[in-house]
Design an enzyme around this catalytic site. Sequence first.
Site, PDB file in Angstrom:
ATOM      1  N   GLU A 174       0.531  -1.505  -0.112  1.00 24.65           N
ATOM      2  CA  GLU A 174       0.078  -0.244   0.167  1.00 24.65           C
ATOM      3  C   GLU A 174       0.972   1.478   0.431  1.00 24.65           C
ATOM      4  OE1 GLU A 174      -3.596  -0.341   2.402  1.00 24.65           O
ATOM      5  OE2 GLU A 174      -3.439  -2.015   1.788  1.00 24.65           O
TER       6      GLU A 174
HETATM    7  N1  CAA Z   1      -6.360  12.176  -4.249  1.00 27.89           N
HETATM    8  C1  CAA Z   1      -6.481  11.745  -5.394  1.00 27.89           C
HETATM    9  N2  CAA Z   1      -6.022  12.176  -6.453  1.00 27.89           N
HETATM   10  C2  CAA Z   1      -4.541  12.278  -5.929  1.00 27.89           C
HETATM   11  C3  CAA Z   1      -4.339  11.627  -5.171  1.00 27.89           C
HETATM   12  C4  CAA Z   1      -4.459  11.523  -4.113  1.00 27.89           C
HETATM   13  N3  CAA Z   1      -4.687  10.834  -2.383  1.00 27.89           N
HETATM   14  N4  CAA Z   1      -2.423  10.971  -5.375  1.00 27.89           N
HETATM   15  C5  CAA Z   1      -2.577  11.467  -6.818  1.00 27.89           C
HETATM   16  N5  CAA Z   1      -3.616  12.257  -7.720  1.00 27.89           N
HETATM   17  C6  CAA Z   1      -3.848  12.252  -8.528  1.00 27.89           C
HETATM   18  C7  CAA Z   1      -3.358  13.640  -9.429  1.00 27.89           C
HETATM   19  O1  CAA Z   1      -3.820  15.122  -8.547  1.00 27.89           O
HETATM   20  C8  CAA Z   1      -2.965  13.656 -10.456  1.00 27.89           C
HETATM   21  O2  CAA Z   1      -4.101  14.449 -10.967  1.00 27.89           O
HETATM   22  P1  CAA Z   1      -4.473  15.538 -11.797  1.00 27.89           P
HETATM   23  O3  CAA Z   1      -3.477  14.566 -13.113  1.00 27.89           O
HETATM   24  O4  CAA Z   1      -5.631  15.702 -12.535  1.00 27.89           O
HETATM   25  O5  CAA Z   1      -3.866  16.036 -10.735  1.00 27.89           O
HETATM   26  C9  CAA Z   1      -2.942  11.884 -10.963  1.00 27.89           C
HETATM   27  O6  CAA Z   1      -3.433  11.278  -9.666  1.00 27.89           O
HETATM   28  C10 CAA Z   1      -1.410  11.914 -10.665  1.00 27.89           C
HETATM   29  O7  CAA Z   1      -0.822  11.894  -9.720  1.00 27.89           O
HETATM   30  P2  CAA Z   1       0.618  12.265  -9.804  1.00 27.89           P
HETATM   31  O8  CAA Z   1       1.030  13.079 -10.542  1.00 27.89           O
HETATM   32  O9  CAA Z   1       0.855  12.576  -8.290  1.00 27.89           O
HETATM   33  O10 CAA Z   1       1.453  10.293 -10.248  1.00 27.89           O
HETATM   34  P3  CAA Z   1       2.647   9.980 -10.135  1.00 27.89           P
HETATM   35  O11 CAA Z   1       2.864   9.037 -10.929  1.00 27.89           O
HETATM   36  O12 CAA Z   1       3.766  11.138  -9.815  1.00 27.89           O
HETATM   37  O13 CAA Z   1       2.847   9.350  -8.711  1.00 27.89           O
HETATM   38  C11 CAA Z   1       2.154   8.554  -6.025  1.00 27.89           C
HETATM   39  C12 CAA Z   1       2.141   9.395  -7.514  1.00 27.89           C
HETATM   40  C13 CAA Z   1       1.775   9.245  -4.808  1.00 27.89           C
HETATM   41  C14 CAA Z   1       3.662   8.083  -6.494  1.00 27.89           C
HETATM   42  C15 CAA Z   1       1.422   7.133  -7.191  1.00 27.89           C
HETATM   43  O14 CAA Z   1       2.033   6.873  -8.351  1.00 27.89           O
HETATM   44  C16 CAA Z   1       1.162   5.777  -5.864  1.00 27.89           C
HETATM   45  O15 CAA Z   1       0.596   6.316  -4.474  1.00 27.89           O
HETATM   46  N6  CAA Z   1       1.959   4.783  -5.965  1.00 27.89           N
HETATM   47  C17 CAA Z   1       2.105   3.709  -5.143  1.00 27.89           C
HETATM   48  C18 CAA Z   1       1.256   2.415  -5.031  1.00 27.89           C
HETATM   49  C19 CAA Z   1       0.735   1.787  -4.406  1.00 27.89           C
HETATM   50  O16 CAA Z   1       0.787   2.365  -3.152  1.00 27.89           O
HETATM   51  N7  CAA Z   1       0.222   0.406  -4.453  1.00 27.89           N
HETATM   52  C20 CAA Z   1       0.370  -0.390  -3.641  1.00 27.89           C
HETATM   53  C21 CAA Z   1      -0.891  -1.172  -3.906  1.00 27.89           C
HETATM   54  S1  CAA Z   1      -1.806  -1.525  -3.784  1.00 27.89           S
HETATM   55  C22 CAA Z   1      -1.796  -3.085  -2.212  1.00 27.89           C
HETATM   56  O17 CAA Z   1      -0.447  -3.294  -2.249  1.00 27.89           O
HETATM   57  C23 CAA Z   1      -2.988  -3.475  -1.935  1.00 27.89           C
HETATM   58  C24 CAA Z   1      -2.732  -4.694  -1.289  1.00 27.89           C
HETATM   59  O18 CAA Z   1      -3.089  -5.927  -1.682  1.00 27.89           O
HETATM   60  C25 CAA Z   1      -2.149  -4.607   0.691  1.00 27.89           C
END
Ligand code: CAA
Length: 380
Positions: free
Chosen positions: A363
């Site tokens: 996550e």
């Molecule tokens: N709420 C709403 N929108 C959001 C947001 C949030 N918290 N975070 C990002 N966004 C939106 C941004 O506003 C953007 O939209 P706009 O272009 O319209 O403004 C869009 O999403 C893309 O955002 P970024 O440009 O910031 O994207 P990025 O490529 O830089 O990545 C990141 C951002 C935070 C690093 C994201 O990729 C991330 O969270 N990565 C980790 C993924 C993760 O947690 N994976 C876990 C897998 S699930 C799991 O583990 C489940 C399980 O089985 C236990």
Amino acid sequence: MEFTLSEEQLMIQQAARDFAETDLLPEVIERDDAQRFPEEQVKKMGELGFMGMMVEEKYGGSGMDTLSYVLVMEELSKVDASASVIVSVNNSLVCWGLQTYGTEEQKQKHLTRLASGEIIGAFCLSEPEAGSDATSQKTTAFDKGDHYVINGTKNWITNGGTAEVYLVIAQTDIDKGHKGINAFIVEKGMDGFEIGPKENKLGIRGSDTHSLIFNDVKVPKENRIGEDGFGFKFAMKTLAGGRIGIAAQALGIAAGAYELSKKYSKERKAFGTEIMNHQAIAFKLADMHTKIQAARHLVYKAAWDKDNGNNYDLSGAMAKLYASEVAMETAVEAVQVHGGNGFVKDYHVERLMRDAKITQIYEGTSEIQKIVISRSILRD
Ligand code: CAA
């Protein structure tokens, strides 16, 4: 500032503590060894209302707040982090996502069964080449009029083999990047949907983690969640809450390791006295207790933010980052306090140490939490 729990929160905390002691503890070592899913225990957690804690009662949930959910996660995780991740994914990622963004029909059809624990769900974002870099989705879902066709592979999916309902993130329009991503409800048994082999893991071995393969899976249009192009935001918003659940899991692992260490240090003797009387051990316990209390404040504050309508992206990320680091550090120290006994399975702390590691990875890794935190604090 209010630092007391309500009567209801104390009751649910006690119920989770009792359940963990009587139903999870007895075979937790055997389940970990055999990588056996806690099937009966999950059924009972459904009966206790732990599988859909924040879902409204009209959809089969318990209608409780996030803080109550965090208290339950903490108590379960002290004893069995495999059971608690099953609870966390079902509550935070699947039920919350459907309750918040699903249509009435989707809620009636799926949420009611998921929230009551009749079935469990999985959240499918990660791929072989899209873990932290979640916008790089390679799974596609092309629009064919009244349905979508999904192709691709998902990796490391918690509840992958046992779920009945899967929330699957896929690219519907490659040219639009993250704005061309959607989320879909995929049901077990749909043609072309295959469950890959179960992963053999370092920790949380009682939970089942699989890859999933989609070969021309036809999904009706009504299974899309939210407006066209909402899928990436759906994933981000859902994960923001999920991180509070994993932070609570990490907190529970740390607290479990600390409690075992405290008990052991009062029983075990060395150099003619209980080892708690040696400052080398007493100081370790003092550090553990202090850091766990600090983590607890961050985790409860993130839950409070969510319950009070505040933005919780930052507080949830800080809670997960810190609590997972404390879980790892505390569990390693707990093994050290237990000495040779800490290295054998009967004393539980080696399992807690193995389980702690994943809280720094899933996550959103600790490094991803630092991206979220730094972007948030540097925005203004
Ligand atoms: N709420 C709403 N929108 C959001 C947001 C949030 N918290 N975070 C990002 N966004 C939106 C941004 O506003 C953007 O939209 P706009 O272009 O319209 O403004 C869009 O999403 C893309 O955002 P970024 O440009 O910031 O994207 P990025 O490529 O830089 O990545 C990141 C951002 C935070 C690093 C994201 O990729 C991330 O969270 N990565 C980790 C993924 C993760 O947690 N994976 C876990 C897998 S699930 C799991 O583990 C489940 C399980 O089985 C236990």
